[in-house]
Motif scaffolding. Structure first.
Motif, mmCIF file in Angstrom:
data_model
loop_
_atom_site.group_PDB
_atom_site.id
_atom_site.type_symbol
_atom_site.label_atom_id
_atom_site.label_comp_id
_atom_site.label_asym_id
_atom_site.label_seq_id
_atom_site.Cartn_x
_atom_site.Cartn_y
_atom_site.Cartn_z
ATOM 1 N N PRO A 11 58.954 8.345 28.794
ATOM 2 C CA PRO A 11 57.574 8.795 28.582
ATOM 3 C C PRO A 11 56.600 7.857 29.288
ATOM 4 O O PRO A 11 56.906 6.690 29.536
ATOM 5 C CB PRO A 11 57.390 8.724 27.064
ATOM 6 N N ILE A 12 55.436 8.391 29.640
ATOM 7 C CA ILE A 12 54.435 7.527 30.257
ATOM 8 C C ILE A 12 53.484 7.025 29.176
ATOM 9 O O ILE A 12 53.199 7.731 28.221
ATOM 10 C CB ILE A 12 53.671 8.212 31.404
ATOM 11 N N ARG A 13 53.039 5.790 29.352
ATOM 12 C CA ARG A 13 52.143 5.169 28.381
ATOM 13 C C ARG A 13 50.768 4.982 29.014
ATOM 14 O O ARG A 13 50.653 4.720 30.210
ATOM 15 C CB ARG A 13 52.686 3.810 27.950
ATOM 16 N N ILE A 54 49.443 11.878 37.697
ATOM 17 C CA ILE A 54 49.005 10.557 37.230
ATOM 18 C C ILE A 54 50.067 9.515 37.550
ATOM 19 O O ILE A 54 49.764 8.416 38.016
ATOM 20 C CB ILE A 54 48.677 10.582 35.727
ATOM 21 N N GLU A 55 51.314 9.859 37.316
ATOM 22 C CA GLU A 55 52.395 8.909 37.590
ATOM 23 C C GLU A 55 52.492 8.610 39.086
ATOM 24 O O GLU A 55 52.679 7.464 39.493
ATOM 25 C CB GLU A 55 53.716 9.453 37.050
ATOM 26 N N GLU A 60 51.513 4.761 43.625
ATOM 27 C CA GLU A 60 50.900 4.492 44.924
ATOM 28 C C GLU A 60 49.864 3.367 44.828
ATOM 29 O O GLU A 60 49.821 2.488 45.689
ATOM 30 C CB GLU A 60 50.251 5.760 45.470
ATOM 31 N N PHE A 61 49.043 3.389 43.779
ATOM 32 C CA PHE A 61 48.031 2.345 43.617
ATOM 33 C C PHE A 61 48.685 0.986 43.391
ATOM 34 O O PHE A 61 48.251 -0.017 43.961
ATOM 35 C CB PHE A 61 47.086 2.690 42.458
ATOM 36 N N CYS A 62 49.732 0.951 42.576
ATOM 37 C CA CYS A 62 50.404 -0.320 42.287
ATOM 38 C C CYS A 62 51.113 -0.874 43.526
ATOM 39 O O CYS A 62 51.145 -2.090 43.735
ATOM 40 C CB CYS A 62 51.379 -0.152 41.129
ATOM 41 N N GLY A 74 49.095 -4.069 33.975
ATOM 42 C CA GLY A 74 50.308 -3.278 34.099
ATOM 43 C C GLY A 74 50.031 -1.815 34.394
ATOM 44 O O GLY A 74 48.882 -1.349 34.433
ATOM 45 N N GLN A 75 51.106 -1.072 34.596
ATOM 46 C CA GLN A 75 50.990 0.346 34.943
ATOM 47 C C GLN A 75 50.332 1.169 33.842
ATOM 48 O O GLN A 75 49.601 2.106 34.133
ATOM 49 C CB GLN A 75 52.358 0.934 35.281
#
Length: 143
Positions: A11-13, A54-55, A60-62, A74-75
């Motif tokens: 899951p994404i947080r 979003i993921e 890409e941004f990170c 963090g992400q």
């Protein structure tokens, strides 16, 4: 923190972005999201596609800025910043995410019954047949 299980392996947080602590990174994130997302398209997406987008933008941004190494961001915080940036551009990111919980509350686990974003994609049934590789069929025809 909000945790959304949209069918991926994990899951994404989402966590609030520390915009007061690193305003230069926040400004860079806002500009990055503005270049990556077309708000009209965002508004027409279903929840799973939004989570995937979003993921993708987070990764890409990170890769481009290394926020964890440089600023300790963090992400999960970057995802929160992306949601805020979508709000700034008029996409209603916070409104969309609020149906899963609140940043300020304890961790919220979303179940498949509560949202279509939570449903796992249907696993396709595919029959694997034994195939010879082209090399083995060539070798057998040469004998």
């Amino acid at each position: 923190m909000i945790s959304v299980d949209y069918g991926a392996r994990w899951p994404i947080r989402f966590e609030p972005f520390p915009s007061d602590e690193v305003p230069e990174l926040y400004d860079e994130l806002i500009a990055f999201v503005g270049r990556q997302i077309v708000i009209g398209t965002w508004c027409g997406m279903d929840d799973v596609k939004r989570c995937k987008l979003i993921e993708k933008i987070t990764i890409e941004f990170c890769k481009e800025t290394s926020p964890k190494k440089t600023y300790g961001v963090g992400q999960a915080m970057v995802r929160g910043g992306i949601i805020e940036a979508i709000d700034i551009y008029g996409g209603g990111g916070t409104e969309w995410l609020s149906k899963y919980g609140s940043y300020r509350s304890n961790q919220s686990n979303i179940t498949a019954e509560s949202s279509p974003c939570e449903m796992k994609p249907a696993v396709s049934t595919r029959f694997n047949t034994a195939r010879r590789s082209p090399r083995s069929s060539y070798a057998s025809s040469r004998q």
